[in-house]
Scaffold this motif. Structure first.
Motif, PDB file in Angstrom:
ATOM      1  N   GLN A 257     -13.970  -1.741  11.840  1.00 49.58           N
ATOM      2  CA  GLN A 257     -13.193  -2.164  10.618  1.00 49.58           C
ATOM      3  C   GLN A 257     -13.322  -1.190   9.620  1.00 49.58           C
ATOM      4  OE1 GLN A 257     -13.050  -6.546   8.299  1.00 49.58           O
ATOM      5  NE2 GLN A 257     -14.861  -5.423   7.599  1.00 49.58           N
ATOM      6  N   GLY A 258     -12.079  -0.983   9.005  1.00 51.92           N
ATOM      7  CA  GLY A 258     -11.691  -0.001   8.054  1.00 51.92           C
ATOM      8  C   GLY A 258     -11.320  -0.686   6.722  1.00 51.92           C
ATOM      9  N   VAL A 259     -10.754   0.234   5.736  1.00 50.35           N
ATOM     10  CA  VAL A 259     -10.214  -0.159   4.461  1.00 50.35           C
ATOM     11  C   VAL A 259      -9.197   0.767   3.982  1.00 50.35           C
ATOM     12  CG1 VAL A 259     -12.113   0.902   3.212  1.00 50.35           C
ATOM     13  CG2 VAL A 259     -10.874  -1.091   2.236  1.00 50.35           C
ATOM     14  N   ALA A 260      -8.395   0.096   3.131  1.00 50.64           N
ATOM     15  CA  ALA A 260      -7.290   1.006   2.492  1.00 50.64           C
ATOM     16  C   ALA A 260      -7.303   0.641   1.192  1.00 50.64           C
ATOM     17  CB  ALA A 260      -5.988   0.941   3.106  1.00 50.64           C
ATOM     18  N   TYR A 261      -6.797   1.507   0.169  1.00 43.42           N
ATOM     19  CA  TYR A 261      -6.832   1.005  -1.366  1.00 43.42           C
ATOM     20  C   TYR A 261      -5.331   1.468  -1.893  1.00 43.42           C
ATOM     21  CZ  TYR A 261     -11.732   0.451  -1.234  1.00 43.42           C
ATOM     22  OH  TYR A 261     -13.213  -0.225  -0.922  1.00 43.42           O
ATOM     23  N   GLU A 274      -9.154   5.139   3.786  1.00 46.67           N
ATOM     24  CA  GLU A 274     -10.362   5.772   3.684  1.00 46.67           C
ATOM     25  C   GLU A 274     -11.086   6.341   4.854  1.00 46.67           C
ATOM     26  OE1 GLU A 274     -13.235   5.162   0.592  1.00 46.67           O
ATOM     27  OE2 GLU A 274     -11.375   5.594   0.616  1.00 46.67           O
ATOM     28  N   LYS A 275     -11.496   7.333   4.743  1.00 47.96           N
ATOM     29  CA  LYS A 275     -11.738   8.261   6.288  1.00 47.96           C
ATOM     30  C   LYS A 275     -12.641   7.996   7.121  1.00 47.96           C
ATOM     31  CE  LYS A 275     -10.815  12.887   3.748  1.00 47.96           C
ATOM     32  NZ  LYS A 275     -11.206  14.020   3.045  1.00 47.96           N
ATOM     33  N   GLU A 276     -13.536   6.855   6.563  1.00 41.93           N
ATOM     34  CA  GLU A 276     -14.647   6.298   7.661  1.00 41.93           C
ATOM     35  C   GLU A 276     -14.473   5.102   7.636  1.00 41.93           C
ATOM     36  OE1 GLU A 276     -16.312   8.264   9.592  1.00 41.93           O
ATOM     37  OE2 GLU A 276     -15.904  10.074   8.615  1.00 41.93           O
ATOM     38  N   PRO A 277     -14.910   4.196   8.731  1.00 34.01           N
ATOM     39  CA  PRO A 277     -14.969   2.812   8.700  1.00 34.01           C
ATOM     40  C   PRO A 277     -15.928   2.258   7.716  1.00 34.01           C
ATOM     41  CG  PRO A 277     -15.191   3.518  10.980  1.00 34.01           C
ATOM     42  CD  PRO A 277     -15.262   4.973  10.074  1.00 34.01           C
ATOM     43  N   ILE A 278     -15.793   0.855   7.209  1.00 33.03           N
ATOM     44  CA  ILE A 278     -16.374   0.427   6.185  1.00 33.03           C
ATOM     45  C   ILE A 278     -17.732  -0.477   6.818  1.00 33.03           C
ATOM     46  CG2 ILE A 278     -15.031  -1.558   5.839  1.00 33.03           C
ATOM     47  CD1 ILE A 278     -15.699  -1.391   2.717  1.00 33.03           C
ATOM     48  N   ASN A 282     -18.621  -2.182  16.361  1.00 24.35           N
ATOM     49  CA  ASN A 282     -18.890  -3.395  17.103  1.00 24.35           C
ATOM     50  C   ASN A 282     -18.584  -4.742  16.050  1.00 24.35           C
ATOM     51  OD1 ASN A 282     -18.931  -5.033  19.213  1.00 24.35           O
ATOM     52  ND2 ASN A 282     -21.185  -5.410  19.031  1.00 24.35           N
ATOM     53  N   PHE A 283     -17.801  -4.388  14.906  1.00 25.73           N
ATOM     54  CA  PHE A 283     -17.737  -5.545  13.961  1.00 25.73           C
ATOM     55  C   PHE A 283     -16.276  -5.201  13.465  1.00 25.73           C
ATOM     56  CE2 PHE A 283     -22.249  -5.159  13.514  1.00 25.73           C
ATOM     57  CZ  PHE A 283     -22.600  -6.397  13.363  1.00 25.73           C
ATOM     58  N   LYS A 325     -14.582   0.833  -5.233  1.00 32.48           N
ATOM     59  CA  LYS A 325     -14.407   0.640  -3.798  1.00 32.48           C
ATOM     60  C   LYS A 325     -15.667  -0.156  -3.298  1.00 32.48           C
ATOM     61  CE  LYS A 325     -12.396   5.183  -2.634  1.00 32.48           C
ATOM     62  NZ  LYS A 325     -12.661   6.584  -2.033  1.00 32.48           N
ATOM     63  N   LEU A 326     -15.204  -1.033  -2.265  1.00 29.58           N
ATOM     64  CA  LEU A 326     -16.187  -1.962  -1.704  1.00 29.58           C
ATOM     65  C   LEU A 326     -17.334  -1.335  -0.940  1.00 29.58           C
ATOM     66  CD1 LEU A 326     -15.364  -5.052  -1.694  1.00 29.58           C
ATOM     67  CD2 LEU A 326     -14.903  -4.733   0.567  1.00 29.58           C
ATOM     68  N   VAL A 327     -18.499  -1.875  -1.395  1.00 26.73           N
ATOM     69  CA  VAL A 327     -19.602  -1.307  -0.561  1.00 26.73           C
ATOM     70  C   VAL A 327     -20.269  -2.526   0.278  1.00 26.73           C
ATOM     71  CG1 VAL A 327     -22.012  -0.481  -0.825  1.00 26.73           C
ATOM     72  CG2 VAL A 327     -20.038   0.484  -2.260  1.00 26.73           C
TER      73      VAL A 327
END
Length: 336
Positions: A257-261, A274-278, A282-283, A325-327
């Protein structure tokens, strides 16, 4: 690419087989309702949790279309059958149900889901799959059809519908256009009628799978390329007002899973990936909800192999949305 396509086809066939089994065992026959079920004992893809304030109850659904309910996120009761589709519609008498979501709006409850009719083929043997919305007066259903018979073009394979009201005050359905049909999955939006009984206008592209810097698959020559899959969009706004979107793809054979803004703060974007998955590997197919005591949680599913079969099961994570950004924090073992 051939190896990658084989993996995805095998994965899709596995999911289809599991869903067909669920239909035989659970949808065509009334499921046995159980109580005090721990969260990790429930087998469920694409888990969605509605925290319903009027009833002070958490309602969970997902692929398969069943419903579980809980007062504390630790012990669950279910499954319940809640969707009542029209057997004379394009869905047929027993559609497969994928990635169901529950949304409360103006005193009603809406069931956003993907329905598949295996009897209808759309080119090269692809089964008709489309997003649709049902309605109920109660979170536990039953959910029944509204006025419009279709929400999206009949020749377009769509999935994983979700809801967002944008800064223009209008409600929108967000969805994926299936990579199996276009070879580069998309996330798109279409305006909903005020009562969600249908859509207006045409879909608009938000971004493509190939926009991702983190997803990966192999070309025929062994080189890397962006993955084709878009899956499970979920829109959110942080406490600072930043508009973001969770979505899922693959890194080779690992669901991720990733994220975009959104730079504009609206659905129209542009969406910056975003450059890396959030989340950890395996989720995937996550969504956000707030507990009755105000804590932000992510509901998401993971995988494990049991006797050679891939089993999908729901998990919860702590989440912090206080910044731009979401953490994502720690995984919650017992659902609290």
């Amino acid at each position: 690419m051939i190896l990658s396509l084989f993996k995805y086809t095998l994965w899709a066939c596995t999911v289809t087989l599991l869903c067909v089994t669920d239909k035989i065992a659970a949808q065509n026959v009334a499921p046995a309702v159980k109580t005090d079920l721990p969260l990790d004992s429930i087998r469920l893809s694409d888990p969605f949790i509605l925290a319903d304030k009027p009833t002070q109850t958490y309602y969970m659904t997902g692929t398969g279309g069943k419903l579980w309910k809980s007062k504390d996120l630790k012990k669950w009761t279910g499954p319940f059958t809640i969707a009542q589709t029209d057997p004379n519609s394009w869905m047929g008498p027993a559609p497969m149900i994928w990635a169901a979501e529950l949304h409360a709006h103006n005193g009603k409850y809406y069931y956003f889901a993907t329905f598949t009719n295996k009897a209808i083929k759309l080119g090269e043997g692809l089964e008709r799959r489309a997003c649709h919305v049902l309605v109920s007066d109660r979170p536990e259903g039953p959910y029944v059809p509204m006025r419009d018979s279709t929400y999206l073009p009949a020749d377009k394979l769509t999935l994983d519908a979700t809801l967002w009201s944008d800064t223009d005050g209008k409600p929108y359905m967000l969805f994926c256009h299936e990579w199996l049909q276009n070879d580069n999955g998309t996330i798109e939006k279409i305006a909903l009628k005020p009562d969600f009984s249908g859509t207006t206008g045409s879909p608009k592209l938000l971004f493509r799978a190939s926009d991702s810097p983190w997803s990966r698959e192999k070309n025929k020559d062994g080189s890397d390329r962006p993955n084709k899959v878009t899956d499970g969009p979920w829109v959110f706004r942080t406490q600072t007002g930043k508009l973001g979107m969770l979505w899922t793809s693959w890194i080779y054979d690992v669901y991720t899973q990733g994220v975009a803004y959104s730079q504009s703060g609206t659905l129209d974007g542009p969406w910056i990936q975003e450059k890396e998955p959030i989340t950890p590997p395996n989720f995937g197919h996550g969504m956000l909800f707030r507990t009755f005591d105000g804590k932000l949680r992510m509901s998401i599913h993971s995988h494990k192999s049991v006797n050679g079969r891939t089993i999908r099961y729901p998990k919860l994570f702590e989440v912090d949305d206080s910044g731009d950004k979401l953490v994502v924090g720690k995984q919650l073992i017992d659902g609290r």
